[in-house]
Design a protein around this motif. Structure first.
Motif, short mmCIF file in Angstrom:
data_model
loop_
_atom_site.label_atom_id
_atom_site.label_comp_id
_atom_site.label_asym_id
_atom_site.label_seq_id
_atom_site.Cartn_x
_atom_site.Cartn_y
_atom_site.Cartn_z
N LEU A 124 98.05 91.54 92.03
CA LEU A 124 97.73 90.77 90.84
C LEU A 124 97.47 91.68 89.64
O LEU A 124 96.99 92.81 89.80
CB LEU A 124 96.49 89.90 91.08
N GLY A 125 97.76 91.18 88.45
CA GLY A 125 97.37 91.88 87.22
C GLY A 125 97.88 93.30 87.15
O GLY A 125 99.07 93.57 87.25
N THR A 126 96.93 94.25 87.02
CA THR A 126 97.28 95.67 86.86
C THR A 126 97.35 96.42 88.19
O THR A 126 97.43 97.65 88.21
CB THR A 126 96.24 96.38 85.97
N GLU A 127 97.32 95.70 89.30
CA GLU A 127 97.36 96.35 90.62
C GLU A 127 98.77 96.86 90.91
O GLU A 127 99.61 96.15 91.46
CB GLU A 127 96.90 95.36 91.69
N ASP A 128 99.04 98.09 90.53
CA ASP A 128 100.38 98.67 90.63
C ASP A 128 100.51 99.69 91.75
O ASP A 128 101.49 100.42 91.83
CB ASP A 128 100.78 99.31 89.31
N ARG A 129 99.51 99.78 92.63
CA ARG A 129 99.53 100.69 93.76
C ARG A 129 99.12 99.94 95.03
O ARG A 129 98.37 98.97 94.97
CB ARG A 129 98.58 101.87 93.55
N CYS A 130 99.62 100.43 96.18
CA CYS A 130 99.09 100.02 97.48
C CYS A 130 98.14 101.11 97.95
O CYS A 130 98.30 102.28 97.61
CB CYS A 130 100.21 99.87 98.51
N SER A 153 91.37 96.76 89.05
CA SER A 153 90.96 95.81 90.08
C SER A 153 91.43 96.27 91.46
O SER A 153 92.35 97.08 91.59
CB SER A 153 91.52 94.41 89.78
N THR A 154 90.76 95.76 92.48
CA THR A 154 91.15 95.96 93.88
C THR A 154 91.32 94.59 94.52
O THR A 154 90.71 93.61 94.10
CB THR A 154 90.09 96.75 94.66
N ASN A 155 92.14 94.53 95.58
CA ASN A 155 92.51 93.25 96.14
C ASN A 155 92.91 93.44 97.60
O ASN A 155 93.84 94.18 97.90
CB ASN A 155 93.67 92.67 95.31
N ILE A 156 92.17 92.80 98.52
CA ILE A 156 92.59 92.80 99.93
C ILE A 156 92.84 91.38 100.42
O ILE A 156 92.80 91.10 101.61
CB ILE A 156 91.57 93.53 100.83
N ASN A 215 90.28 86.27 90.31
CA ASN A 215 91.20 85.18 90.66
C ASN A 215 92.00 84.68 89.47
O ASN A 215 92.94 83.90 89.63
CB ASN A 215 90.43 84.02 91.29
N THR A 216 91.63 85.11 88.24
CA THR A 216 92.38 84.70 87.06
C THR A 216 93.60 85.60 86.83
O THR A 216 94.45 85.29 86.00
CB THR A 216 91.49 84.74 85.80
N ASN A 217 93.68 86.74 87.55
CA ASN A 217 94.85 87.61 87.43
C ASN A 217 96.07 86.93 88.05
O ASN A 217 95.97 86.22 89.05
CB ASN A 217 94.60 88.95 88.13
N VAL A 218 97.24 87.18 87.47
CA VAL A 218 98.47 86.54 87.96
C VAL A 218 99.28 87.54 88.78
O VAL A 218 99.21 88.75 88.57
CB VAL A 218 99.31 86.00 86.78
N PRO A 219 100.08 87.07 89.75
CA PRO A 219 100.92 87.96 90.55
C PRO A 219 101.86 88.78 89.67
O PRO A 219 102.42 88.26 88.70
CB PRO A 219 101.69 87.00 91.46
N ASN A 220 102.03 90.05 90.01
CA ASN A 220 102.88 90.94 89.19
C ASN A 220 104.18 91.33 89.90
O ASN A 220 104.94 92.15 89.38
CB ASN A 220 102.11 92.19 88.78
N GLY A 221 104.43 90.78 91.08
CA GLY A 221 105.67 91.05 91.79
C GLY A 221 105.55 92.12 92.86
O GLY A 221 106.41 92.22 93.75
N LYS A 222 104.52 92.95 92.80
CA LYS A 222 104.35 94.01 93.79
C LYS A 222 103.72 93.44 95.06
O LYS A 222 102.90 92.52 95.00
CB LYS A 222 103.47 95.12 93.24
#
Length: 211
Positions: free
Chosen positions: A127-133, A76-79, A103-110
């Motif tokens: 959110l979710g699997t978004e582990d990069r900026c 996923s991507t998120n801005i 929008n169903t993805n939950v915050p992951n702390g990043k």
């Protein structure tokens, strides 16, 4: 031994002529209820399903796409107010289900920097699997009437590593340049003002919906 060779040759003959089949749909109405089956070109190795959500104020738009792709990675991507999920698979008609609503993805702390029409120093929760900026620059999809070729724009936000890898390689969004990802919190820099803060997700949506 002869039997093993015969079975192997039959396998080659049957698989060599097989083209992947995927469901196809392009919709800006938030539904792929009328998806159709499609035989993919020989170079397409994946079926893809995407869901893109743009919400500005009280206006929400949901775009859906399904089809064939030569290269694809789930994630996923998120801005912030524009998000997209991609689901990829490589067997016949495996993209029957819509990609999940981002929008169903939950915050992951990043956390990463993101842009709006005034600044690129906003803080965004991934959110979710978004582990990069990420940080991306390119050409504005909405051309300025006084500028030949459009405006140079900047976009920042959160992204999954899988999508980051194929985008950085130039295989996902051809018109994006100077694309980079990083792992640490807020590692994508606060400088630069965005002239088109929907740049990356609009580029993603346009690539899938208009190809």
């Amino acid at each position: 031994m002869d039997l093993q060779i015969s079975v192997f040759l039959l396998f080659i003959l049957f698989t060599a002529g097989h083209s992947l089949s995927c469901y196809e749909c392009r919709s800006s109405l938030g539904s792929c209820a009328f998806q159709e089956k499609k035989t993919c070109p020989s170079e397409s190795l994946y079926c893809v399903s995407t869901t893109g959500v743009v919400q500005i104020g009280g206006i929400k738009t949901v775009n859906k796409f399904k089809g064939c792709e030569a290269d694809c990675q789930s994630g996923s991507t998120n801005i912030g107010y524009s998000k997209m999920t991609l689901s990829c698979c490589n067997t016949d008609l495996c993209n029957a289900q819509d990609a999940p609503d981002p929008n169903t993805n939950v915050p992951n702390g990043k956390k990463c920097f993101s842009c709006d029409e005034k600044s690129c120093s906003n803080t965004l929760s991934c959110l979710g699997t978004e582990d990069r900026c990420f940080k991306a620059t390119g050409e504005n999809l909405e051309k300025d009437l006084t500028t030949v070729g459009g405006l140079s724009v900047v976009s920042k936000g959160c992204i999954s590593k899988n999508i980051c890898d194929v985008t950085a390689a130039g295989t996902l969004i051809p018109n994006v340049k100077d694309f980079s990802c990083c792992e640490g919190n807020m590692c994508n820099g606060a400088q630069s003002v965005s002239q088109s803060f929907l740049f990356l997700c609009c580029s993603l949506l346009s690539y899938f919906l208009l190809q």
